[in-house]
Design an enzyme around this catalytic site. Sequence first.
Site, PDB file in Angstrom:
ATOM      1  N   ARG A 167       0.886  -1.263   0.089  1.00 23.21           N
ATOM      2  CA  ARG A 167      -0.244  -0.041   0.080  1.00 23.21           C
ATOM      3  C   ARG A 167       0.891   1.477  -0.096  1.00 23.21           C
ATOM      4  O   ARG A 167       0.429   2.291   0.722  1.00 23.21           O
ATOM      5  CB  ARG A 167      -0.931   0.036   1.152  1.00 23.21           C
ATOM      6  CG  ARG A 167      -1.936  -1.348   1.237  1.00 23.21           C
ATOM      7  CD  ARG A 167      -2.883  -1.166   0.174  1.00 23.21           C
ATOM      8  NE  ARG A 167      -3.551  -2.504   0.066  1.00 23.21           N
ATOM      9  CZ  ARG A 167      -3.273  -3.641  -0.622  1.00 23.21           C
ATOM     10  NH1 ARG A 167      -2.095  -3.719  -1.202  1.00 23.21           N
ATOM     11  NH2 ARG A 167      -4.130  -4.703  -0.624  1.00 23.21           N
ATOM     12  N   SER A 217     -11.391  -0.401   2.683  1.00 24.52           N
ATOM     13  CA  SER A 217     -10.696  -0.963   3.706  1.00 24.52           C
ATOM     14  C   SER A 217     -10.035   0.059   4.296  1.00 24.52           C
ATOM     15  O   SER A 217      -9.194   0.892   4.079  1.00 24.52           O
ATOM     16  CB  SER A 217      -9.288  -1.946   3.136  1.00 24.52           C
ATOM     17  OG  SER A 217      -8.727  -2.582   3.979  1.00 24.52           O
ATOM     18  N   GLU A 287      -4.955   2.678   6.778  1.00 28.60           N
ATOM     19  CA  GLU A 287      -4.942   2.823   5.173  1.00 28.60           C
ATOM     20  C   GLU A 287      -5.447   3.944   4.382  1.00 28.60           C
ATOM     21  O   GLU A 287      -4.908   4.330   3.583  1.00 28.60           O
ATOM     22  CB  GLU A 287      -5.278   1.302   4.621  1.00 28.60           C
ATOM     23  CG  GLU A 287      -5.204   1.234   2.933  1.00 28.60           C
ATOM     24  CD  GLU A 287      -5.734  -0.079   2.592  1.00 28.60           C
ATOM     25  OE1 GLU A 287      -6.310  -0.092   1.240  1.00 28.60           O
ATOM     26  OE2 GLU A 287      -5.321  -1.147   3.089  1.00 28.60           O
TER      27      GLU A 287
END
Length: 303
Positions: A167, A217, A287
């Site tokens: 990520r 998410s 995230e």
Amino acid sequence: MIEELAGIDIRINEPLKKYTYTKVGGPADYLVFPRNRLELTRVVKYANNHSIPWIVLGNASNLIVRDGGIRGFVIMFNKLNTVTVDGYTIEAEAGANLIETTKVAKFHSLTGFEFACGIPGSVGGAIFMNAGAYGGEIANIFLSAKVLTPEGDIKTMTAREMAFGYRHSAIQKSGDIVISAKFALKPGDFEQISQEMNRLNYLRQLKQPLEYPSCGSVFKRPEGHFAGQLIMEAKLKGYRIGGVEVSEKHAGFMINVDHGTAKDYEHLIAHVIETVEHNSGIRLEREVRIIGEQESLNQKEKS
């Protein structure tokens, strides 16, 4: 100012909650929809020359915009959305919808993009976050990208220069903005690609609360653990602050169930981090990006 940028779609004091996946976010001073690279560079160079802050939102999926909104120019790439195929290579502009781009790959019987068939957002945002799912990630197929530098110049970045990680990409710190990108795919069988995409979409619909606005998410996966499992073990499924709650369907998601605000999201995220750490000793890392300003007293009185 608007006269100097004549012909460009610019909306003044535009509520960003109309455009974000979370359905939260205060106003942008100037919301800009460039149609091509020329309009984009005109806007950025004007902003730089006049010391006006600017930011690119992509499709605003894995993102929370605070209730006070964003000052300066907010640039959205929705109109920069062309996707072309050359042999086994797909080139997509940054504003192209990621899911639609995977459908182009399928139509041409190109394999490698199946993992992203249900990931919302734009191609540019997917590169920024090195988006991934079901064992695949953007880094696996990325060839190169044309990027706009903070100074308003255009350059090419290779996969090595992107320095992809979990990520993560180099442009998260450099401030470079993806304009378009090339992806290297492989020849495949149309039916097999279709079946795999159908399977992944079924799993996503089965496990994720797609029927509600959300930011996707919320937390990165802690090493050796799953964020959703840790949240569930902390008995936080269904926990709600204001109009936002931890999804009963998948605890790694927070959904806007009743006119929630960015403040609700932030408070719920903070509560989940604190509770999970107290329960398991593991501190979750966000995230989702949070940007913009807190709502001012004047804004509250007007709303």
